[in-house]
Scaffold this motif. Sequence first.
Motif, PDB file in Angstrom:
ATOM      1  N   GLY A  61      25.044  11.399  46.563  1.00 19.12           N
ATOM      2  CA  GLY A  61      24.691  10.956  45.221  1.00 19.12           C
ATOM      3  C   GLY A  61      24.656   9.446  45.097  1.00 19.12           C
ATOM      4  O   GLY A  61      24.795   8.710  46.075  1.00 19.12           O
ATOM      5  N   LYS A  62      24.478   9.027  43.852  1.00 16.77           N
ATOM      6  CA  LYS A  62      24.409   7.592  43.573  1.00 16.77           C
ATOM      7  C   LYS A  62      24.944   7.337  42.173  1.00 16.77           C
ATOM      8  O   LYS A  62      24.664   8.102  41.252  1.00 16.77           O
ATOM      9  N   GLY A  63      25.704   6.272  42.018  1.00 18.18           N
ATOM     10  CA  GLY A  63      26.225   5.897  40.710  1.00 18.18           C
ATOM     11  C   GLY A  63      27.278   6.865  40.214  1.00 18.18           C
ATOM     12  O   GLY A  63      27.890   7.589  40.978  1.00 18.18           O
ATOM     13  N   VAL A  64      27.466   6.834  38.911  1.00 21.09           N
ATOM     14  CA  VAL A  64      28.466   7.706  38.293  1.00 21.09           C
ATOM     15  C   VAL A  64      27.759   8.984  37.841  1.00 21.09           C
ATOM     16  O   VAL A  64      27.551   9.226  36.662  1.00 21.09           O
ATOM     17  N   ASP A  65      27.383   9.798  38.833  1.00 20.89           N
ATOM     18  CA  ASP A  65      26.805  11.102  38.526  1.00 20.89           C
ATOM     19  C   ASP A  65      27.946  12.060  38.169  1.00 20.89           C
ATOM     20  O   ASP A  65      29.119  11.674  38.198  1.00 20.89           O
ATOM     21  N   GLN A  66      27.630  13.281  37.818  1.00 18.96           N
ATOM     22  CA  GLN A  66      28.659  14.205  37.348  1.00 18.96           C
ATOM     23  C   GLN A  66      29.758  14.462  38.380  1.00 18.96           C
ATOM     24  O   GLN A  66      30.935  14.395  38.045  1.00 18.96           O
ATOM     25  N   PRO A  67      29.414  14.734  39.659  1.00 21.17           N
ATOM     26  CA  PRO A  67      30.496  14.943  40.620  1.00 21.17           C
ATOM     27  C   PRO A  67      31.382  13.707  40.793  1.00 21.17           C
ATOM     28  O   PRO A  67      32.597  13.821  40.901  1.00 21.17           O
ATOM     29  N   PHE A  68      30.776  12.520  40.771  1.00 22.36           N
ATOM     30  CA  PHE A  68      31.561  11.300  40.917  1.00 22.36           C
ATOM     31  C   PHE A  68      32.470  11.098  39.713  1.00 22.36           C
ATOM     32  O   PHE A  68      33.631  10.725  39.855  1.00 22.36           O
ATOM     33  N   LYS A 106      44.446   5.330  45.936  1.00 23.00           N
ATOM     34  CA  LYS A 106      44.035   4.294  44.974  1.00 23.00           C
ATOM     35  C   LYS A 106      43.184   3.231  45.660  1.00 23.00           C
ATOM     36  O   LYS A 106      42.135   2.828  45.148  1.00 23.00           O
ATOM     37  N   THR A 107      43.637   2.773  46.817  1.00 21.25           N
ATOM     38  CA  THR A 107      42.913   1.737  47.544  1.00 21.25           C
ATOM     39  C   THR A 107      41.529   2.235  47.958  1.00 21.25           C
ATOM     40  O   THR A 107      40.527   1.527  47.787  1.00 21.25           O
ATOM     41  N   ILE A 108      41.484   3.440  48.484  1.00 20.99           N
ATOM     42  CA  ILE A 108      40.196   4.003  48.912  1.00 20.99           C
ATOM     43  C   ILE A 108      39.276   4.188  47.712  1.00 20.99           C
ATOM     44  O   ILE A 108      38.087   3.875  47.780  1.00 20.99           O
ATOM     45  N   PHE A 109      39.828   4.673  46.595  1.00 21.93           N
ATOM     46  CA  PHE A 109      38.975   4.910  45.434  1.00 21.93           C
ATOM     47  C   PHE A 109      38.411   3.610  44.873  1.00 21.93           C
ATOM     48  O   PHE A 109      37.266   3.576  44.422  1.00 21.93           O
ATOM     49  N   ARG A 110      39.190   2.540  44.912  1.00 20.10           N
ATOM     50  CA  ARG A 110      38.666   1.240  44.449  1.00 20.10           C
ATOM     51  C   ARG A 110      37.445   0.828  45.277  1.00 20.10           C
ATOM     52  O   ARG A 110      36.453   0.341  44.741  1.00 20.10           O
ATOM     53  N   ARG A 111      37.530   1.018  46.589  1.00 18.06           N
ATOM     54  CA  ARG A 111      36.398   0.698  47.450  1.00 18.06           C
ATOM     55  C   ARG A 111      35.249   1.665  47.209  1.00 18.06           C
ATOM     56  O   ARG A 111      34.084   1.273  47.206  1.00 18.06           O
ATOM     57  N   LEU A 112      35.571   2.931  47.008  1.00 20.59           N
ATOM     58  CA  LEU A 112      34.547   3.925  46.710  1.00 20.59           C
ATOM     59  C   LEU A 112      33.806   3.546  45.432  1.00 20.59           C
ATOM     60  O   LEU A 112      32.581   3.636  45.354  1.00 20.59           O
ATOM     61  N   TRP A 113      34.548   3.094  44.427  1.00 21.31           N
ATOM     62  CA  TRP A 113      33.925   2.669  43.166  1.00 21.31           C
ATOM     63  C   TRP A 113      32.965   1.503  43.408  1.00 21.31           C
ATOM     64  O   TRP A 113      31.868   1.462  42.865  1.00 21.31           O
ATOM     65  N   LYS A 114      33.388   0.576  44.263  1.00 19.00           N
ATOM     66  CA  LYS A 114      32.544  -0.588  44.564  1.00 19.00           C
ATOM     67  C   LYS A 114      31.222  -0.149  45.206  1.00 19.00           C
ATOM     68  O   LYS A 114      30.170  -0.715  44.917  1.00 19.00           O
ATOM     69  N   PHE A 115      31.265   0.876  46.045  1.00 19.15           N
ATOM     70  CA  PHE A 115      30.084   1.315  46.780  1.00 19.15           C
ATOM     71  C   PHE A 115      29.435   2.571  46.206  1.00 19.15           C
ATOM     72  O   PHE A 115      28.648   3.232  46.886  1.00 19.15           O
ATOM     73  N   LYS A 116      29.717   2.893  44.962  1.00 22.58           N
ATOM     74  CA  LYS A 116      29.196   4.134  44.372  1.00 22.58           C
ATOM     75  C   LYS A 116      27.669   4.184  44.339  1.00 22.58           C
ATOM     76  O   LYS A 116      27.085   5.258  44.335  1.00 22.58           O
ATOM     77  N   ASP A 117      27.017   3.023  44.347  1.00 21.87           N
ATOM     78  CA  ASP A 117      25.552   2.966  44.302  1.00 21.87           C
ATOM     79  C   ASP A 117      24.911   2.754  45.668  1.00 21.87           C
ATOM     80  O   ASP A 117      23.697   2.718  45.770  1.00 21.87           O
ATOM     81  N   ASP A 118      25.729   2.567  46.696  1.00 28.46           N
ATOM     82  CA  ASP A 118      25.214   2.183  48.008  1.00 28.46           C
ATOM     83  C   ASP A 118      25.486   3.260  49.061  1.00 28.46           C
ATOM     84  O   ASP A 118      26.632   3.585  49.336  1.00 28.46           O
ATOM     85  N   GLN A 119      24.399   3.787  49.632  1.00 25.49           N
ATOM     86  CA  GLN A 119      24.529   4.706  50.757  1.00 25.49           C
ATOM     87  C   GLN A 119      24.319   3.897  52.027  1.00 25.49           C
ATOM     88  O   GLN A 119      23.525   2.963  52.021  1.00 25.49           O
ATOM     89  N   PRO A 120      24.975   4.134  53.112  1.00 30.11           N
ATOM     90  CA  PRO A 120      25.871   5.245  53.395  1.00 30.11           C
ATOM     91  C   PRO A 120      27.338   4.953  53.071  1.00 30.11           C
ATOM     92  O   PRO A 120      28.199   5.797  53.289  1.00 30.11           O
ATOM     93  N   GLN A 121      27.629   3.741  52.525  1.00 28.54           N
ATOM     94  CA  GLN A 121      29.028   3.378  52.252  1.00 28.54           C
ATOM     95  C   GLN A 121      29.708   4.369  51.310  1.00 28.54           C
ATOM     96  O   GLN A 121      30.882   4.686  51.486  1.00 28.54           O
ATOM     97  N   ARG A 122      28.985   4.845  50.307  1.00 25.89           N
ATOM     98  CA  ARG A 122      29.581   5.807  49.373  1.00 25.89           C
ATOM     99  C   ARG A 122      30.061   7.038  50.133  1.00 25.89           C
ATOM    100  O   ARG A 122      31.208   7.466  49.980  1.00 25.89           O
ATOM    101  N   ASP A 123      29.190   7.606  50.964  1.00 27.43           N
ATOM    102  CA  ASP A 123      29.560   8.819  51.690  1.00 27.43           C
ATOM    103  C   ASP A 123      30.673   8.554  52.702  1.00 27.43           C
ATOM    104  O   ASP A 123      31.554   9.395  52.892  1.00 27.43           O
ATOM    105  N   GLN A 124      30.660   7.377  53.318  1.00 25.18           N
ATOM    106  CA  GLN A 124      31.732   7.038  54.260  1.00 25.18           C
ATOM    107  C   GLN A 124      33.082   6.969  53.548  1.00 25.18           C
ATOM    108  O   GLN A 124      34.088   7.466  54.058  1.00 25.18           O
ATOM    109  N   HIS A 125      33.102   6.377  52.365  1.00 27.78           N
ATOM    110  CA  HIS A 125      34.345   6.284  51.609  1.00 27.78           C
ATOM    111  C   HIS A 125      34.756   7.638  51.038  1.00 27.78           C
ATOM    112  O   HIS A 125      35.946   7.937  50.918  1.00 27.78           O
ATOM    113  N   LEU A 126      33.784   8.469  50.703  1.00 26.64           N
ATOM    114  CA  LEU A 126      34.113   9.833  50.280  1.00 26.64           C
ATOM    115  C   LEU A 126      34.773  10.600  51.419  1.00 26.64           C
ATOM    116  O   LEU A 126      35.753  11.328  51.200  1.00 26.64           O
TER     117      LEU A 126
END
Length: 144
Positions: A61-68, A106-126
């Motif tokens: 996904g990308k951004g703050v979609d429903q699953p995010f 918490k630390t991982i989620f902060r980074r995940l939030w930063k990369f919520k719009d950027d693939q593949p970083q979002r999926d890597q952090h997930l």
Amino acid sequence: MGWKGLVALLGLFLLSTTGCSYLFYPHAKEFTAKAKGATGVETLINLTEMAETTAQKAKGGKGVDQPFDDLHNQFHAIDNSICCVEKSVQEQPAYALAVTHNKELKTIFRRLWKFKDDQPQRDQHLDLFVSELQEMRQTLQTLR
């Protein structure tokens, strides 16, 4: 009471509502209610399972979609619930490890939030978030 007194009272209120509260993330309370177990540890185990499933759905996904958005609220449900386990559990050494896992989430989620719009970083952090959830759940299972 002057304005300084009101500011002090407001500050005290905000400090007293940290942890175990849903003042800032009210949807987290809904997820906690869905995950409610017989004990605080059971609730946390259920929340980690729920968050893992949601994190898998958020992949691609990308951004703050429903699953995010759901994962965000589930993360806060976990964070709020960690302090709500029974006192006897909090005295066990494994509880300290569970708290450490929570801090890592918490630390991982902060980074995940930063990369919520950027693939593949979002999926890597997930993936990293899921891995940490699994480790936390294993620790929590020792506290049963």
